[in-house]
Design an enzyme around this catalytic site. Structure first.
Site, PDB file in Angstrom:
ATOM      1  N   ASP A  39      39.203 -38.834  17.076  1.00  0.00           N
ATOM      2  CA  ASP A  39      37.989 -39.105  16.321  1.00  0.00           C
ATOM      3  C   ASP A  39      36.815 -39.266  17.276  1.00  0.00           C
ATOM      4  OD1 ASP A  39      38.700 -41.866  17.187  1.00  0.00           O
ATOM      5  OD2 ASP A  39      36.987 -42.363  15.934  1.00  0.00           O
TER       6      ASP A  39
ATOM      7  N   GLU B 113      39.704 -53.448  16.269  1.00  0.00           N
ATOM      8  CA  GLU B 113      38.536 -53.087  17.066  1.00  0.00           C
ATOM      9  C   GLU B 113      37.346 -53.928  16.647  1.00  0.00           C
ATOM     10  OE1 GLU B 113      38.321 -49.004  18.904  1.00  0.00           O
ATOM     11  OE2 GLU B 113      36.872 -48.841  17.301  1.00  0.00           O
TER      12      GLU B 113
ATOM     13  N   GLN C 276      24.882 -47.117  13.645  1.00  0.00           N
ATOM     14  CA  GLN C 276      25.145 -45.915  12.865  1.00  0.00           C
ATOM     15  C   GLN C 276      25.136 -46.228  11.368  1.00  0.00           C
ATOM     16  OE1 GLN C 276      27.474 -47.472  14.667  1.00  0.00           O
ATOM     17  NE2 GLN C 276      27.391 -46.505  16.660  1.00  0.00           N
TER      18      GLN C 276
ATOM     19  N   HIS D  23      33.212 -54.663  16.074  1.00  0.00           N
ATOM     20  CA  HIS D  23      31.902 -54.062  15.824  1.00  0.00           C
ATOM     21  C   HIS D  23      30.869 -55.176  15.766  1.00  0.00           C
ATOM     22  CE1 HIS D  23      30.500 -49.875  14.396  1.00  0.00           C
ATOM     23  NE2 HIS D  23      31.040 -49.803  15.585  1.00  0.00           N
TER      24      HIS D  23
ATOM     25  N   HIS E 144      32.369 -50.752  27.135  1.00  0.00           N
ATOM     26  CA  HIS E 144      32.972 -50.434  25.841  1.00  0.00           C
ATOM     27  C   HIS E 144      33.979 -49.285  25.967  1.00  0.00           C
ATOM     28  CE1 HIS E 144      32.950 -50.770  21.478  1.00  0.00           C
ATOM     29  NE2 HIS E 144      33.014 -49.463  21.419  1.00  0.00           N
TER      30      HIS E 144
ATOM     31  N   ASP F 270      40.774 -44.195  13.809  1.00  0.00           N
ATOM     32  CA  ASP F 270      41.761 -44.374  14.881  1.00  0.00           C
ATOM     33  C   ASP F 270      43.185 -44.281  14.335  1.00  0.00           C
ATOM     34  OD1 ASP F 270      40.067 -44.619  17.032  1.00  0.00           O
ATOM     35  OD2 ASP F 270      39.917 -46.800  16.897  1.00  0.00           O
TER      36      ASP F 270
END
Lengths: 232, 742
Positions: free
Chosen positions: B270, B95, B242, B97, B51, B119
């Site tokens: 970030d 991106e 998260q 997830h 990752h 980002d």
């Protein structure tokens, strides 16, 4: 005219209100941080949409305690014009400047779509540029826009002609299908008894230019601009 | 994770639990000249995961074209940035997830949006639009309904609360993603050229400041988790997912932009995957500097957290920044205004080392750039045997159905093809009052206030084609994204890619990855569209095997004059309808073959890059002269579905339908002509008075075309084969998903 737009942490239509008033309607606009108490002498206060304080406890429930809201209440008590849009409407209800409450949409989900609303009262400072029963195409975007008030409260709204706009179809008919969120009697926006405080769920800040698909929000801004009412 | 972890001895078993191979561990020992302690092992474990470290994909990714006149920032930063003129620039990136969303759909998807937004604004850009690409198993499966509901809700809550419109996306339902859904989130931001800031630490002695949410024990080892296959035990790794707080992120965004636009910072990054570890070592490495921090100074959510936990936590809504000399106090003042935590946790050094202390005592000391220089692998590849069976598939074994109107009705109601209104109604797609073309057309368009400029954007993936032919499929995904932009009237200027694949350590999977990247690169070069950044998500497997190889492309288009934009739906009765491009008759790889005949096989369509490019150029020329009333590309469901979709005005709550009568061009099997997915085709409508001029332009560009019919009436009629009331088609199209989710 001088407009003051309140900015709470989590406000996100503050820029849209600033843009529509300054660049489309060509008015003076100032942004008022929620920790400030000086409204900077406006003719009209705009409480914009968004998710003030993340709407974590209940929509508008925390924002009403911000320092700026005391000033907004004082300004309204003196007859100053206050318009609350979407989350701003929720905040005005929580702050007791408008009666009733906005609860979860009947289908539970957030809804972003175009809606039609019918002008029920054009003798307010916010709708005086509209014809009686004029149909306006103005979009909504909310998860909690289902207007509710108890029977006594509803009677009060009717007795005092405080129901300003209702959801309708393109032809102005008040149908269940045209009521997107389950609001009592298709209510989309109301004013206070003194008619100087107005709250509505649809967004006139997103619908004052043809390029955005409708300029009907412009009628509401134009009403405010042509009104003679102001804080005494 | 116990608080006594500091005392854990680094044994072979512990190394293995950290996902590190024996030779990788040996390399760490060689770098340090000693055995790492447990904290240091944790740092390498996350930074050398796929990752963060791209160790299996990096060599291939380097072959992609990333340069161009308009590229202000290419890959290697938090997001790519391109010049759009008049001093403005656009930042964008996609991106994945996937893994978190498969375990906890609401939080997984929400934090995916949060991550990609950070980002964007960490580059100095204000996010102005979100997009997403979602893939699930079949919607008839109750588990899929739960995942779909949760993912959409998570995306909606996060974007809506942030006040960023979600303007476009795609949703695909296919068996391949049954246990492993794909959630790819893209964000687009606007900034002025002089507002660009990068994630680097420079200036010896400059303060390193932590801002945003407190650090908790959530998400520890998220990056490592994302680099393994999902198994039955994965649900026990829920602590690796998260929790989202979009309100915190909204404050963080406003504060960050105020800091950057106030010119107070040297660099900022970030904290996403691998949290504080990644931001610290990457900033030091990019700046060619060292960095020294004390974890005791990090604002913490819980008591008794170890350095290991603080460094590896993936708590959301946090940033790390380096202030300019003399600006430290101003930084703290701005954060206080937004009621956000800020703590000076360290300084920039000239040692090149990342030194972590706890109350002054060193707990980790490693070369910063060794963390960002993950091992590089060239895995074995072998062509999967199944590709041969696809090539041998005999289309003649599939009978042509008798009632083709019924087939069209079935296809238009297929959840993958049907309107995604149920989804995008939950997204605020109008906030910021820039959305000129909203969800439902080939590409979304937003304006740039104060200019005539506009941005068109789309996100597209094609797992099914890539499974059949990875090279051709990858070319087509780029072509389709660029074609969507061309249909909106804009010029494609850049793209971002998200590569969703299975376990790259399996030779068949790596074969796919290798061929897909070759196809992406060749298409990008042919169209001269640079890839300015992206993301790789590997190890997307379920108990029955790898997912379809799924490259997803986020394409950015530019309008010099946004008044030239075009939507996909017919506008006026009497307008002429044209087909641009050439018909085919193959049904290989088509959605039709899957939906009607239950087969995912055959040869997927082929694509000629030169022919495709000419089509885009012709569309742009026609749009610039405002010659077209509508333009819509043929993709899933082919010619018949494309003409059908042109009949519906696809915006929220204002459906309007116009019928059409068209011929069925081409030769050969009827189902192939109606529903086959031959490439480089677009359905356009135009005023009859403009026909001569339009034909002249098409001839100039060498684009094949045919006038096929006229807009009007209450039905859609295609040759002698199809006749359906448009109201019926529209109802099937708009309510299919709503009915399935009711």
């Amino acid at each position: 005219m001088r407009f003051s737009v309140t900015v709470f942490p989590g406000s996100n239509c503050d820029h849209d209100c600033e843009y529509v008033l300054r660049d489309v309607e060509k008015q003076d606009v100032q942004m008022i941080w929620h920790k400030d108490t000086d409204l900077k002498n406006p003719d009209c206060v705009v409480v914009p949409g968004g998710f003030s304080y993340g709407d974590y406890l209940r929509t508008g429930a925390i924002a009403r305690f911000s320092p700026v809201m005391k000033s907004v209440a004082d300004f309204a008590a003196k007859g100053g014009l206050v318009i609350g849009i979407c989350n701003g409407f929720q905040i005005l209800c929580e702050a007791g400047l408008l009666p009733g409450a906005l609860i979860r949409n009947k289908n539970i989900k957030f809804l972003c779509q175009s809606t039609y609303i019918r002008v029920e009262q054009n003798n307010t400072p916010f709708t005086n540029a509209c014809k009686p029963n004029q149909v306006l195409k103005i979009p909504i975007a909310h998860g909690e826009g289902n207007y509710f008030i108890d029977a006594a409260g509803l009677k009060g709204l009717k007795d005092n002609n405080q129901i300003v706009v209702r959801y309708c179809d393109a032809n102005g008919q008040l149908t269940p299908e045209s009521n997107p969120n389950g609001s009592l009697e298709n209510i989309a926006g109301i004013c206070n008894v003194n008619r100087n405080v107005f709250g509505l769920m649809p967004h006139p800040d997103r619908s004052a230019e043809d390029i955005l698909g409708s300029h009907d929000g412009h009628y509401l801004w134009q009403s405010i601009l042509s009104s003679k009412v102001g804080a005494k | 994770m116990s608080s006594s972890i500091m005392n854990v001895e680094v044994t072979d078993k512990v190394v293995k639990e950290h996902g590190l191979k024996p030779d990788e561990y040996q390399r760490i020992c060689d770098i340090l000249g000693r055995k790492p302690n447990i904290t240091e092992l944790g740092l390498y474990s996350v930074m050398w995961s796929e990752h963060c470290g791209y160790k299996h994909s990096r060599a291939l990714l380097k072959t992609l074209p990333t340069k161009g006149d308009k590229v202000l920032q290419g890959p290697g930063e938090n997001a790519g940035i391109m010049d759009i003129g008049e001093g403005w620039a656009v930042a964008f990136k996609v991106e994945s997830h996937n893994h978190p969303s498969a375990i906890e759909p609401y939080q997984g998807a929400a934090t995916g949006v949060g991550g990609i937004l950070r980002d964007i604004f960490t580059m100095g850009a204000r996010p102005v639009a979100n997009l997403n690409s979602l893939r699930f198993g079949p919607l008839t499966d109750p588990k899929v309904k739960r995942l779909f509901t949760g993912v959409v809700h998570g995306i909606a809550d996060y974007g809506n609360c942030m006040g960023i419109p979600t303007v476009a996306g795609e949703v695909v339902f296919d068996d391949s993603y049954a246990e492993n859904c794909l959630v790819n989130a893209m964000s687009v931001g606007l900034l002025k050229h002089d507002q660009i800031i990068r994630g680097k630490a420079t200036g010896i002695g400059n303060a390193v400041i932590y801002i945003g949410a407190t650090t908790g024990r959530d998400g520890i080892h998220g990056a490592t988790f994302a680099s393994t296959e999902i198994t039955g035990e994965s649900t026990e790794k829920r602590s690796a997912v998260q929790v989202a707080d979009p309100f915190m992120e909204k404050l963080l965004m406003e504060a960050t932009l105020e800091l950057i636009h106030g010119n107070l910072l040297v660099g900022i990054q970030d904290m996403g995957a691998a949290g504080l570890t990644c931001s610290t070592c990457e900033m030091a490495s990019r700046g060619g500097a060292g960095i020294e921090i004390d974890v005791a100074k990090v604002p913490q959510r819980e008591k008794g957290m170890t350095p290991y936990e603080i460094l590896l936590s993936e708590s959301q809504e946090r940033m790390l920044l380096v202030a300019k000399p003399g600006c430290e106090q101003k930084v703290h003042d701005i954060l206080a205004k937004w009621d956000l935590h800020a703590a000076t946790i360290g300084i920039v050094t000239d040692t090149g080392r990342m030194i972590v202390k706890e109350n002054g005592k060193v707990v980790a000391d490693v070369p910063a750039d060794s963390l960002t220089d993950a091992p590089l692998y060239h895995p074995a590849k072998s062509e999967p045997a199944i590709l041969k069976t696809y090539k041998e598939f005999d289309e003649n074994s599939i009978p042509v159905p008798g009632n083709l109107s019924e087939v069209l009705e079935k296809l238009i109601a297929d959840p993958t093809i049907a309107s995604k209104r149920w989804v995008y109604r939950q997204y605020d797609h109008m906030v910021r009052s820039n959305s000129l073309i909203r969800p439902g057309s080939d590409a979304a368009v937003i304006r740039v206030k104060g200019t005539q400029l506009g941005l068109a954007m789309t996100i597209d993936g094609l797992g099914s084609y890539c499974a059949l032919d990875p090279y051709e499929g990858a070319k087509i995904v780029v072509a389709e994204a660029a074609r969507n932009i061309a249909c909106s009237g804009a010029q494609s200027i850049g793209m971002t890619d998200c590569l969703n694949f299975g376990n790259p350590e399996k030779p068949e999977v790596f074969y796919y990855l290798d061929r897909v990247i070759a196809g992406l690169g060749d298409a990008a070069r042919a169209f001269n569209i640079p890839i300015t950044g992206g993301n790789v998500s590997l190890y997307n497997e379920n108990p029955t095997g790898a997912i379809d190889p799924t490259p997803v492309i986020g394409m950015m288009g530019l309008f010099q004059n946004v008044d030239t934009r075009i939507t996909q739906w017919f506008k006026n009765e009497g307008d002429s309808i044209y087909l641009l491009g050439s018909m085919g008759q193959s049904i290989g790889g088509s959605r039709y073959l899957t939906v009607t005949h239950g087969k995912k096989t055959g040869l997927c369509p082929t694509l000629n890059l030169e022919v495709e490019l000419k089509l885009h150029q012709a569309l742009k020329a026609l749009a610039d002269q405002k010659m077209l009333q509508s333009a819509h590309d043929c993709s899933d469901g082919g010619f018949a579905v494309a003409v059908s979709e042109s009949c519906f005005t696809g915006t929220t709550h204002e459906q309007k339908s116009l019928g059409a009568t068209v011929s069925l061009p081409g030769e050969g099997r009827l189902d192939g002509r109606l529903f086959g997915e031959a490439q480089s085709r677009v359905i356009v409508s135009l005023k009859p008075a403009d026909a001569a001029k339009v034909e002249e332009i098409l001839k100039k560009f060498g684009v094949p075309f045919e006038k096929i019919g006229t807009v009007g009436g209450d039905s859609l009629t295609i040759g002698k084969e199809v006749k359906v009331a448009v109201s019926r088609l529209a109802d099937l199209f708009f309510t299919s998903i709503e009915k399935m989710m009711a």
